[in-house]
Design a protein around this motif. Structure first.
Motif, PDB file in Angstrom:
ATOM      1  N   CYS A 191       0.825  -1.202   0.000  1.00 26.08           N
ATOM      2  CA  CYS A 191       0.000   0.000   0.000  1.00 26.08           C
ATOM      3  C   CYS A 191       0.863   1.258   0.000  1.00 26.08           C
ATOM      4  O   CYS A 191       1.971   1.263   0.541  1.00 26.08           O
ATOM      5  CB  CYS A 191      -0.921   0.017   1.222  1.00 26.08           C
ATOM      6  N   HIS A 192       0.307   2.317  -0.574  1.00 25.44           N
ATOM      7  CA  HIS A 192       1.049   3.558  -0.724  1.00 25.44           C
ATOM      8  C   HIS A 192       0.127   4.744  -0.451  1.00 25.44           C
ATOM      9  O   HIS A 192      -1.072   4.569  -0.204  1.00 25.44           O
ATOM     10  CB  HIS A 192       1.654   3.655  -2.132  1.00 25.44           C
ATOM     11  N   ASP A 193       0.703   5.964  -0.500  1.00 28.57           N
ATOM     12  CA  ASP A 193      -0.141   7.152  -0.371  1.00 28.57           C
ATOM     13  C   ASP A 193      -1.269   7.082  -1.392  1.00 28.57           C
ATOM     14  O   ASP A 193      -1.087   6.587  -2.522  1.00 28.57           O
ATOM     15  CB  ASP A 193       0.681   8.423  -0.603  1.00 28.57           C
ATOM     16  N   ASN A 194      -2.424   7.604  -0.997  1.00 28.61           N
ATOM     17  CA  ASN A 194      -3.604   7.575  -1.843  1.00 28.61           C
ATOM     18  C   ASN A 194      -3.825   8.964  -2.435  1.00 28.61           C
ATOM     19  O   ASN A 194      -3.904   9.947  -1.683  1.00 28.61           O
ATOM     20  CB  ASN A 194      -4.814   7.144  -1.003  1.00 28.61           C
ATOM     21  N   TYR A 195      -3.921   9.055  -3.745  1.00 28.27           N
ATOM     22  CA  TYR A 195      -4.146  10.331  -4.406  1.00 28.27           C
ATOM     23  C   TYR A 195      -5.540  10.342  -5.016  1.00 28.27           C
ATOM     24  O   TYR A 195      -5.843   9.564  -5.918  1.00 28.27           O
ATOM     25  CB  TYR A 195      -3.090  10.588  -5.491  1.00 28.27           C
ATOM     26  N   LEU A 196      -6.395  11.219  -4.484  1.00 29.42           N
ATOM     27  CA  LEU A 196      -7.764  11.326  -4.958  1.00 29.42           C
ATOM     28  C   LEU A 196      -7.989  12.725  -5.508  1.00 29.42           C
ATOM     29  O   LEU A 196      -7.832  13.715  -4.790  1.00 29.42           O
ATOM     30  CB  LEU A 196      -8.747  11.045  -3.808  1.00 29.42           C
ATOM     31  N   ASN A 197      -8.324  12.781  -6.803  1.00 28.11           N
ATOM     32  CA  ASN A 197      -8.505  14.072  -7.487  1.00 28.11           C
ATOM     33  C   ASN A 197      -7.276  14.965  -7.325  1.00 28.11           C
ATOM     34  O   ASN A 197      -7.377  16.179  -7.131  1.00 28.11           O
ATOM     35  CB  ASN A 197      -9.746  14.792  -6.948  1.00 28.11           C
ATOM     36  N   GLY A 198      -6.108  14.321  -7.377  1.00 28.96           N
ATOM     37  CA  GLY A 198      -4.858  15.054  -7.301  1.00 28.96           C
ATOM     38  C   GLY A 198      -4.430  15.447  -5.909  1.00 28.96           C
ATOM     39  O   GLY A 198      -3.361  16.038  -5.729  1.00 28.96           O
ATOM     40  N   LYS A 199      -5.249  15.142  -4.907  1.00 22.49           N
ATOM     41  CA  LYS A 199      -4.920  15.504  -3.530  1.00 22.49           C
ATOM     42  C   LYS A 199      -4.424  14.271  -2.783  1.00 22.49           C
ATOM     43  O   LYS A 199      -5.075  13.225  -2.813  1.00 22.49           O
ATOM     44  CB  LYS A 199      -6.148  16.098  -2.841  1.00 22.49           C
ATOM     45  N   PRO A 200      -3.289  14.388  -2.091  1.00 25.20           N
ATOM     46  CA  PRO A 200      -2.732  13.213  -1.415  1.00 25.20           C
ATOM     47  C   PRO A 200      -3.427  12.931  -0.083  1.00 25.20           C
ATOM     48  O   PRO A 200      -3.814  13.844   0.647  1.00 25.20           O
ATOM     49  CB  PRO A 200      -1.275  13.598  -1.187  1.00 25.20           C
ATOM     50  N   GLU A 201      -3.605  11.654   0.209  1.00 28.07           N
ATOM     51  CA  GLU A 201      -3.994  11.185   1.535  1.00 28.07           C
ATOM     52  C   GLU A 201      -2.814  10.346   2.025  1.00 28.07           C
ATOM     53  O   GLU A 201      -2.501   9.303   1.449  1.00 28.07           O
ATOM     54  CB  GLU A 201      -5.273  10.370   1.494  1.00 28.07           C
ATOM     55  N   THR A 202      -2.158  10.799   3.078  1.00 24.36           N
ATOM     56  CA  THR A 202      -0.894  10.223   3.515  1.00 24.36           C
ATOM     57  C   THR A 202      -1.111   8.895   4.242  1.00 24.36           C
ATOM     58  O   THR A 202      -1.955   8.800   5.140  1.00 24.36           O
ATOM     59  CB  THR A 202      -0.149  11.200   4.446  1.00 24.36           C
ATOM     60  N   LEU A 203      -0.346   7.910   3.873  1.00 27.24           N
ATOM     61  CA  LEU A 203      -0.352   6.632   4.576  1.00 27.24           C
ATOM     62  C   LEU A 203       0.411   6.787   5.891  1.00 27.24           C
ATOM     63  O   LEU A 203       1.570   7.197   5.903  1.00 27.24           O
ATOM     64  CB  LEU A 203       0.309   5.559   3.707  1.00 27.24           C
ATOM     65  N   TYR A 204      -0.222   6.459   7.008  1.00 25.26           N
ATOM     66  CA  TYR A 204       0.426   6.556   8.316  1.00 25.26           C
ATOM     67  C   TYR A 204       0.922   5.208   8.819  1.00 25.26           C
ATOM     68  O   TYR A 204       1.942   5.129   9.497  1.00 25.26           O
ATOM     69  CB  TYR A 204      -0.533   7.183   9.338  1.00 25.26           C
ATOM     70  N   GLY A 205       0.211   4.133   8.500  1.00 21.00           N
ATOM     71  CA  GLY A 205       0.619   2.811   8.948  1.00 21.00           C
ATOM     72  C   GLY A 205      -0.546   1.852   8.925  1.00 21.00           C
ATOM     73  O   GLY A 205      -1.610   2.154   8.370  1.00 21.00           O
ATOM     74  N   GLY A 206      -0.345   0.676   9.535  1.00 25.47           N
ATOM     75  CA  GLY A 206      -1.374  -0.347   9.521  1.00 25.47           C
ATOM     76  C   GLY A 206      -1.550  -0.998  10.876  1.00 25.47           C
ATOM     77  O   GLY A 206      -0.634  -1.023  11.700  1.00 25.47           O
ATOM     78  N   VAL A 207      -2.755  -1.509  11.110  1.00 31.04           N
ATOM     79  CA  VAL A 207      -3.087  -2.261  12.316  1.00 31.04           C
ATOM     80  C   VAL A 207      -3.510  -3.651  11.887  1.00 31.04           C
ATOM     81  O   VAL A 207      -4.454  -3.807  11.102  1.00 31.04           O
ATOM     82  CB  VAL A 207      -4.225  -1.584  13.111  1.00 31.04           C
ATOM     83  N   VAL A 208      -2.811  -4.673  12.395  1.00 32.69           N
ATOM     84  CA  VAL A 208      -3.052  -6.053  11.967  1.00 32.69           C
ATOM     85  C   VAL A 208      -3.618  -6.862  13.131  1.00 32.69           C
ATOM     86  O   VAL A 208      -3.168  -6.733  14.272  1.00 32.69           O
ATOM     87  CB  VAL A 208      -1.752  -6.688  11.447  1.00 32.69           C
ATOM     88  N   TYR A 209      -4.619  -7.711  12.830  1.00 32.42           N
ATOM     89  CA  TYR A 209      -5.236  -8.564  13.840  1.00 32.42           C
ATOM     90  C   TYR A 209      -5.973  -9.702  13.144  1.00 32.42           C
ATOM     91  O   TYR A 209      -6.096  -9.736  11.920  1.00 32.42           O
ATOM     92  CB  TYR A 209      -6.180  -7.760  14.743  1.00 32.42           C
ATOM     93  N   PHE A 210      -6.480 -10.634  13.928  1.00 35.01           N
ATOM     94  CA  PHE A 210      -7.109 -11.826  13.365  1.00 35.01           C
ATOM     95  C   PHE A 210      -8.495 -11.514  12.805  1.00 35.01           C
ATOM     96  O   PHE A 210      -9.264 -10.767  13.404  1.00 35.01           O
ATOM     97  CB  PHE A 210      -7.227 -12.920  14.424  1.00 35.01           C
ATOM     98  N   ALA A 211      -8.818 -12.115  11.665  1.00 41.39           N
ATOM     99  CA  ALA A 211     -10.144 -11.955  11.055  1.00 41.39           C
ATOM    100  C   ALA A 211     -10.435 -13.182  10.188  1.00 41.39           C
ATOM    101  O   ALA A 211     -10.386 -14.312  10.659  1.00 41.39           O
ATOM    102  CB  ALA A 211     -10.204 -10.661  10.242  1.00 41.39           C
TER     103      ALA A 211
END
Length: 510
Positions: A191-211
């Motif tokens: 996964c990487h930064d998300n760019y929507l309509n040219g505007k960045p949404e910064t990736l901060y990190g992830g939370v992992v758990y059982f599912a």
């Protein structure tokens, strides 16, 4: 939102969009166990999704234990398991940390612990039942990751997990979470930064758990088949048109094919409940249309991703379920959500039962999610096209964000287990078990007190609350939802306290 909640709820509509999971339909899709509709039954269950199937199963087991034999008729308006269960992504994902702080603040820590414990117990029970009964439902217990694109929610995730670790005994699996940094999330989960309509949404990190994941349709159908073998009478294409009290404490259930007289009625009708009992549920259980797309994987992606995903941003989220190895279309990526990308944060999706069509704005958004989130790790689209299928389904939401389970106040013999907030795969199974305990007269601390949250019980007080939309995880939103119908809070004021996408309980897309 008041206007949307007032829209009269209809029965399930003819000609729904075809779900990925129901293509092709199972052999029992159009089953009528008897050619004629019985004129009486001990119990009538309305709805053939996971709740209806689980209620039937638990009633049948109670009969075996007590050496009695009740007649149970199940009515389904369309094909078997064709509602929310047959249309959802099959995500057995609790995301309990996302609602824990809110629950602890408004209900107290013991209640928050009980809710989180039930969610994990539900996941474990569903997965164990599928294994025990060899239901071929593409069961895939696995980890999941919440990929977070909002700093405030990244910080709150750490606070919530710390609170859960303090509230649960050391080593309790309910509180087991692992944090991954931005760099680790990019490398391990693509996964990487998300760019929507040219505007960045910064990736901060992830939370992992059982599912985990499964085909909710195949699981629901599998449970129905077990019930059919034990005497359940399933009547598809037989909508319940109305309920009226009959003589001697019985109910009359009207259908286009005749009338059934019964001692007990179970509403397993989720978002459609108000169509049958508008005096109790209109404006209390509000339908909300959800939308899903199934993507063929990009050329640079692994053949099968080993975890499920949610992508969490400022006002909402998407959930993502990769099809496991050995399943039909293994490697496909099922992506749902995107509500707030529609005009007015998806306001027009509330109050509708129209699953015969899609929202084009949400469709266009969901179609672009995979290359945006995975960036350079996506690669070229499949030569057959990125999107294999898209469809919609109807969920049910309550004013306080919790299911409504129990005997409907003032309506003896009318029972309900409904309104699962788009989170049914981690609530329905255990709620059905609790409902049958109540129906069997075991509604006490010994039977339910240790594990069933009191806040899930249907009550006059809860039926009097005002619907304001999907609830945020902040305590202020819960206070907004608790405002009585006709109270002093203005609609615009209430809506500023509500995040129209995130409930804190819907991240799993179940």
């Amino acid at each position: 939102m008041d206007e949307r909640a007032r829209i009269p709820v209809s029965l399930p509509r003819d000609g729904p969009t075809q779900s990925y999971w129901q293509d092709p339909p199972d052999a029992i899709a159009d089953l009528r166990t008897t050619s004629e509709l019985p004129n009486s039954a001990d119990v009538v269950i309305i709805g053939s999704g996971i709740t209806g199937a689980a209620v039937a199963w638990n009633l049948l087991q109670a009969d075996d234990t007590q050496n009695k034999k009740r007649t149970i008729v199940m009515l389904e308006a369309r094909q078997a398991c064709s509602g929310a269960t047959g249309r959802n992504g099959g995500h057995t994902k609790a995301a309990s940390y996302r609602s824990f702080l809110d629950h602890a603040s408004t209900l107290g820590t013991p209640a928050a612990v009980k809710i989180a414990s039930l969610e994990l117990a539900n996941i474990q029970a569903v997965q164990a039942f599928a294994r025990e009964h060899s239901i071929p439902c593409d069961l895939s217990p696995c980890d999941t990751i919440d990929v977070i694109y909002d700093e405030a929610q990244w910080l709150q995730a750490h606070e919530a997990v710390a609170a859960m670790r303090a509230a649960f005994p050391q080593g309790d699996p309910v509180a087991e979470y692992t944090f991954y940094s931005r760099e680790e999330t990019e490398k391990k989960f693509y996964c990487h930064d998300n760019y929507l309509n040219g505007k960045p949404e910064t990736l901060y990190g992830g939370v992992v758990y059982f599912a985990g994941s499964l085909s909710a349709y195949k699981f629901g159908v599998g449970v129905l088949k077990l019930c059919l073998a034990q005497g359940l009478n399933l009547q598809t294409h037989t909508p319940a048109l109305g309920l009226t009290k009959h003589q001697e404490g019985t109910w009359k259930v009207d259908t286009p094919r005749g009338t059934i007289i019964t001692k007990q009625v179970v509403l397993a009708t989720n978002g459609y409940t108000a169509a049958l009992v508008p005096s109790k549920f209109q404006g209390v259980i509000v339908p909300l249309r959800g939308q899903i797309t199934a993507h063929r994987p990009g050329a640079a992606m692994p053949p099968v991703l080993p975890t499920t995903y949610s992508f969490i941003y400022d006002k909402g989220y998407e959930y993502m379920v990769p099809r496991p190895a050995g399943s039909t279309f293994a490697g496909d990526i099922v992506m749902g959500g995107g509500l707030v990308r529609a005009p007015e944060d998806g306001l027009d999706e509330y109050g509708t039962t129209d699953d015969t069509s899609i929202n084009e704005t949400i469709s266009n958004y969901l179609r672009e999610t995979t290359p945006r989130y995975f960036g350079r790790d996506w690669g070229d689209d499949s030569p057959e096209g990125r999107v294999r299928k898209e469809w919609t389904g109807i969920m049910g939401y309550s004013p306080d964000g919790f299911p409504l389970v129990g005997e409907v106040p003032g309506e003896k013999g009318l029972w309900a287990s409904v309104s699962f907030q788009g989170h049914g795969m981690v609530l329905c199974w255990m709620c059905a078990r609790a409902l049958v305990e109540m129906m069997e007269g075991r509604d006490d601390d010994e039977a339910l007190g240790d594990w069933f949250p009191e806040v899930f019980r249907v009550s006059e007080e809860r039926l009097g609350k005002r619907f304001v939309g999907r609830l945020h995880t902040a305590a202020a939103a819960a206070a907004a939802a608790a405002a009585p119908i006709g109270g002093i809070m203005g609609e615009s004021e209430a809506e500023t306290m509500v995040d129209s996408e995130e409930t804190g309980r819907g991240v799993g897309g179940g």
